[in-house]
Design an enzyme around this catalytic site. Sequence first.
Site: not given
Length: 212
Positions: A135, A145-146, A160, A186, A203
């Site tokens: 991912y 961010f990831d 999540i 979040y 994502f």
Amino acid sequence: MPRFLPLYLLLAATPLLAVEPGDDLAYALGARLGERLRGEVPGLNVEELLTGLRQAYRGETLRLDARHIDHLLAEHEVHQQDAEVERAMARERRFLANEKARPGVRELAGGVLRSELRAGLGARPKADGRVRVRYAGWLADGSLFDESQTPQWFKLDSVIAGWRTALLEMPTGAKWRLVIPSAQAYGAQGAGDLIPPHTPLVFEVELLEVAD
């Protein structure tokens, strides 16, 4: 901490010790403070600001007592925070509306949006199972961010809510683009300095394998 009280923080980048005190330095300090206050407190009575600044700087008796000053500044801070929340929520609504209008987008439970990048034919995860995924994740402004450097295993009940919603409908082998509302990610708390409050997430998720 009040937003505009610590002038030394506002001007931390200014080499004060290297500058001789004088009219230019005073002007520079005032200009920087004015620029900040113009953005944070539009409509401020500048004459009253200067009166308070002058009296405090000279050590004179202030027109308002300390308790009232603290109350006013705390109240202002709350109003500023409320305004920031409203702006963030408005940005999220606009972003989600634009994403929902994209071709090929399907809305899942909780407002999660998915686009199929590659079809899959394998088994779907179980609610209490595990998934192996590859991912990458972005904020609404496109900031990464990831990202998984290698495929990762997750328990489906540990991710999540937006991921869980999508993965339960995702066949193994599929790759989807997901847009997840902040309420399914979040929320109002955010995630530290990485993800601000009320931030929708994007994502690309590839489901490689499922297990019990």
